[in-house]
Design a protein around this motif. Structure first.
Motif, PDB file in Angstrom:
ATOM      1  N   THR A 157       0.831  -1.203   0.000  1.00 39.13           N
ATOM      2  CA  THR A 157       0.000   0.000   0.000  1.00 39.13           C
ATOM      3  C   THR A 157       0.867   1.256   0.000  1.00 39.13           C
ATOM      4  OG1 THR A 157      -1.695  -1.249   1.200  1.00 39.13           O
ATOM      5  CG2 THR A 157      -1.969   1.136   1.119  1.00 39.13           C
ATOM      6  N   ILE A 158       2.009   1.226   0.702  1.00 37.26           N
ATOM      7  CA  ILE A 158       2.955   2.350   0.644  1.00 37.26           C
ATOM      8  C   ILE A 158       3.441   2.520  -0.795  1.00 37.26           C
ATOM      9  CG2 ILE A 158       5.280   3.119   1.305  1.00 37.26           C
ATOM     10  CD1 ILE A 158       4.733   1.891   4.095  1.00 37.26           C
ATOM     11  N   GLU A 159       3.788   1.426  -1.442  1.00 36.70           N
ATOM     12  CA  GLU A 159       4.263   1.505  -2.821  1.00 36.70           C
ATOM     13  C   GLU A 159       3.178   2.015  -3.770  1.00 36.70           C
ATOM     14  OE1 GLU A 159       6.049  -2.358  -3.418  1.00 36.70           O
ATOM     15  OE2 GLU A 159       7.808  -1.751  -2.244  1.00 36.70           O
ATOM     16  N   GLU A 160       1.936   1.633  -3.514  1.00 37.07           N
ATOM     17  CA  GLU A 160       0.812   2.166  -4.290  1.00 37.07           C
ATOM     18  C   GLU A 160       0.694   3.679  -4.097  1.00 37.07           C
ATOM     19  OE1 GLU A 160      -4.089   2.037  -4.164  1.00 37.07           O
ATOM     20  OE2 GLU A 160      -2.974   0.440  -3.161  1.00 37.07           O
ATOM     21  N   ALA A 161       0.837   4.144  -2.852  1.00 39.01           N
ATOM     22  CA  ALA A 161       0.752   5.578  -2.555  1.00 39.01           C
ATOM     23  C   ALA A 161       1.883   6.346  -3.239  1.00 39.01           C
ATOM     24  CB  ALA A 161       0.790   5.803  -1.042  1.00 39.01           C
ATOM     25  N   LEU A 162       3.095   5.800  -3.186  1.00 41.07           N
ATOM     26  CA  LEU A 162       4.224   6.452  -3.847  1.00 41.07           C
ATOM     27  C   LEU A 162       3.972   6.561  -5.348  1.00 41.07           C
ATOM     28  CD1 LEU A 162       7.155   4.667  -1.976  1.00 41.07           C
ATOM     29  CD2 LEU A 162       6.518   7.078  -1.756  1.00 41.07           C
ATOM     30  N   SER A 163       3.456   5.499  -5.943  1.00 41.29           N
ATOM     31  CA  SER A 163       3.157   5.493  -7.371  1.00 41.29           C
ATOM     32  C   SER A 163       2.090   6.537  -7.715  1.00 41.29           C
ATOM     33  CB  SER A 163       2.690   4.095  -7.794  1.00 41.29           C
ATOM     34  OG  SER A 163       2.305   4.082  -9.136  1.00 41.29           O
ATOM     35  N   LYS A 164       1.014   6.604  -6.915  1.00 39.95           N
ATOM     36  CA  LYS A 164      -0.047   7.588  -7.156  1.00 39.95           C
ATOM     37  C   LYS A 164       0.474   9.022  -7.030  1.00 39.95           C
ATOM     38  CE  LYS A 164      -4.137   4.910  -6.000  1.00 39.95           C
ATOM     39  NZ  LYS A 164      -5.318   4.780  -5.134  1.00 39.95           N
ATOM     40  N   ALA A 165       1.459   9.224  -6.129  1.00 38.32           N
ATOM     41  CA  ALA A 165       2.035  10.559  -5.939  1.00 38.32           C
ATOM     42  C   ALA A 165       3.074  10.882  -7.011  1.00 38.32           C
ATOM     43  CB  ALA A 165       2.668  10.666  -4.552  1.00 38.32           C
ATOM     44  N   GLY A 166       3.479   9.873  -7.784  1.00 38.95           N
ATOM     45  CA  GLY A 166       4.470  10.077  -8.827  1.00 38.95           C
ATOM     46  C   GLY A 166       5.878  10.261  -8.290  1.00 38.95           C
ATOM     47  N   ILE A 167       6.156   9.621  -7.157  1.00 39.38           N
ATOM     48  CA  ILE A 167       7.484   9.727  -6.538  1.00 39.38           C
ATOM     49  C   ILE A 167       7.997   8.330  -6.201  1.00 39.38           C
ATOM     50  CG2 ILE A 167       7.018  12.018  -5.570  1.00 39.38           C
ATOM     51  CD1 ILE A 167       6.573  10.639  -2.857  1.00 39.38           C
TER      52      ILE A 167
END
Length: 189
Positions: free
Chosen positions: A42-52
């Motif tokens: 889920t952290i990796e999903e959040a990073l991806s959604k933020a584009g970072i």
């Protein structure tokens, strides 16, 4: 400053990524007791959604309890690892600190208790005042003991409250600016 904030203390877990005052991503995972299983993906999903990516992060903030024993361990272990590998500061924020910031707009009393469910009819309680200063240490009380407290009661004792990780990020950022940087210690009994 780019901040990753995580809460895994209260059953459902949540993640926020903020750049200064701007919320980039906020994810709430409603499956209870899945913190250890789903947190990293889920952290990796959040990073991806933020584009970072991980290397863009400058600070991590994590709730360190009180709350679920397993949830606290899952959150702290993951955030310690991220902080250590990236060599960035890790700030601990208690669930009671977050709840008092979330609920303060609805609180009318000068002194009040914030409660977090501990399971088996028990609750973690901490006394605060309107200026958001803690007036007591966190205590573990039985439900019937809470009903006898003299001050107003807010938080999980009345209804289940979800921790807002955007608030965790804000408190973590403020602590960082005040140089209140200590490795978070788990708060559970």
């Amino acid at each position: 400053m780019l901040i990753l904030a995580v809460d895994t203390c209260c059953g459902p877990f949540s993640i926020a990524i903020k750049r200064d005052k701007h919320l980039l991503v906020h994810i709430v995972e409603t499956q209870e007791n899945k913190q250890a299983e789903l947190l990293v993906s889920t952290i990796e999903e959040a990073l991806s959604k933020a584009g970072i990516s991980y290397i863009d992060l400058e600070l991590v903030a994590v709730t360190n309890g009180p709350g679920s024993f397993t949830g606290i361990r899952a959150g702290l272990a993951s955030i310690y690892a991220i902080s250590s590998v990236l060599n960035i500061p890790c700030i601990g924020v208690t669930t009671t600190e977050v709840l008092v910031h979330q609920l303060i707009k609805t609180i009318l009393e000068d002194k009040f208790y914030i409660t977090v469910a501990a399971g088996r009819g028990r609750y973690y309680c901490q006394l605060f005042n309107r200026s958001l200063s803690a007036l007591s240490e966190t205590k573990l009380l039985e439900g019937e003991e809470i009903s006898r407290l003299n001050e107003a009661i807010y938080g999980d004792y009345r209804q289940k409250t979800i921790i807002d990780t955007a608030v965790v990020a804000d408190i973590g950022s403020a602590k960082f600016k005040n140089r209140d940087i200590r490795l978070p210690i788990a708060l559970y009994k």
